[in-house]
Design an enzyme around this catalytic site. Structure first.
Site, PDB file in Angstrom:
ATOM      1  N   HIS A 170      84.485  46.471  58.671  1.00  0.00           N
ATOM      2  CA  HIS A 170      83.471  45.312  59.132  1.00  0.00           C
ATOM      3  C   HIS A 170      84.214  44.130  59.617  1.00  0.00           C
ATOM      4  CE1 HIS A 170      79.897  47.494  57.544  1.00  0.00           C
ATOM      5  NE2 HIS A 170      80.298  47.176  56.222  1.00  0.00           N
ATOM      6  N   TYR A 334      81.221  52.254  45.394  1.00  0.00           N
ATOM      7  CA  TYR A 334      81.368  51.375  44.298  1.00  0.00           C
ATOM      8  C   TYR A 334      80.985  51.713  43.008  1.00  0.00           C
ATOM      9  CZ  TYR A 334      82.003  48.733  48.716  1.00  0.00           C
ATOM     10  OH  TYR A 334      82.447  48.363  50.111  1.00  0.00           O
TER      11      TYR A 334
END
Length: 350
Positions: A170, A334
């Protein structure tokens, strides 16, 4: 496949992040790297220590101002009044000088540290703290070491895995966000181009790698191809990652996006991965960078996709079948309980 490791990647601890105005527990935690390292070691992947590299390739990917800000942001914040005045122990921007604010008028670089943060960061959840710079820079060193291993004329490997944390896809040329600070995948691709190679960056993270796309948007020598949850369904990065984004100028046609609806399972996701592999074949790539996000998995809290460990194993086999020099760069993922097993499955075919 060798695993390139730097102890520096453990130094970044966001603790929490500001999401829709509320402090929530951070998910991009140091334990992500630890569980991945332990699982890959148990599976027999040899570990290689990251070697320090100069900033040359990094500064071809990112503007010097961004790199300088990340290098100095924490020291500037710590020297300011923030801990005593408001109890803030992390750098969080509060004003963003968007085009709507400046309206074409000349503007000045802000004097206040808390205002400068918004020049470079485009969200409120990607905080900077003690060790953030060192971790992000250590991830770049791990990435470049992985490229060195693959390109070494005497080396025994055609593929290597850079255990990078924080993730990077990102991070754009002049801005960071989405829990990403420096773009490891873009750095790997840029390093490959120094060897005269055409590079396919294949991004299987659950979210679109807007930063990587931005780096290569106008370039003909690097393909960026991504499968991700549809931003039009309300998912990060919200404003980029649509199927009609194809690149521009010399890079026209060298961007491929395959957005998927929430709830997509193995078969739908693997059909999209095949499209990325086919794009790499059409591009006539000489090398591959695999942005390995593990957050498309069914148990991951950060996406609505439903991919299994078997799906990741089959995706890894599709990319490995290209039989090209490959650097795998860790992106998201995650769910700590399943993260290690997903990585082992994805790398098995290599």
């Amino acid at each position: 496949m060798p695993v390139v490791w730097s102890d520096e990647v453990l130094r970044h601890d966001p603790r929490d992040e500001v999401w829709v105005g509320v402090r929530t527990d951070g998910t991009e935690v140091p334990a992500r790297a630890t569980v991945l390292r332990e699982a890959l070691d148990a599976a027999g992947h040899p570990e290689v220590a990251a070697v320090a590299h100069p900033d040359d390739v990094l500064l071809e990917v990112h503007e010097a101002g961004l790199v300088d800000w990340l290098r100095t942001a924490w020291d500037a914040w710590e020297a300011g009044p923030y801990a005593a005045a408001v109890g803030s122990d992390r750098v969080v921007p509060y004003v963003f000088p968007t085009p709507f604010m400046t309206s074409g008028m000349p503007w000045r670089y802000p004097a206040a540290t808390h205002a400068r943060a918004g020049v470079w960061c485009y969200d409120t959840m990607t905080v900077v703290g003690p060790g953030t710079w060192e971790a992000a820079r250590g991830a770049v060193d791990a990435t470049l070491t992985a490229v060195d291993l693959v390109l070494s004329p005497t080396g025994p490997t055609r593929s290597a895995y850079a255990l990078t944390r924080p993730p990077g896809h990102h991070a754009a040329p002049a801005g960071f966000g989405g829990s990403c600070y420096l773009n490891n995948a873009a750095v790997a691709a840029q390093a490959f181009t120094h060897a005269g190679m055409r590079v396919a960056v294949l991004d299987v993270d659950a979210h679109h790698g807007n930063g990587t796309q931005a780096v290569f948007w106008e370039r003909a020598d690097v393909l960026y191809a991504s499968v991700h949850v549809d931003p039009g369904a309300g998912w990060f990065p919200h404003v980029l990652g649509y199927g009609d984004e194809r690149g521009t100028g010399a890079g026209a046609g060298a961007t491929v996006n395959v957005p998927l609806p929430p709830g997509t399972d193995d078969e739908g996701w693997l059909m999209a991965v095949r499209l990325l592999v086919e794009a790499a074949l059409r591009f006539d790539a000489d090398a591959v960078v695999l942005s390995l996000g593990l957050d498309a998995a069914a148990h991951d809290p950060e996406s609505p996709l439903e991919v299994t460990a078997d799906g990741y194993a089959r995706a890894g086999a599709l990319v490995a079948a290209l039989d090209l020099p490959t650097v795998v760069v860790q992106e998201g993922g995650y769910h700590l309980e399943t993260l290690g097993g997903l990585a082992v499955a994805a790398l098995k075919a290599f």
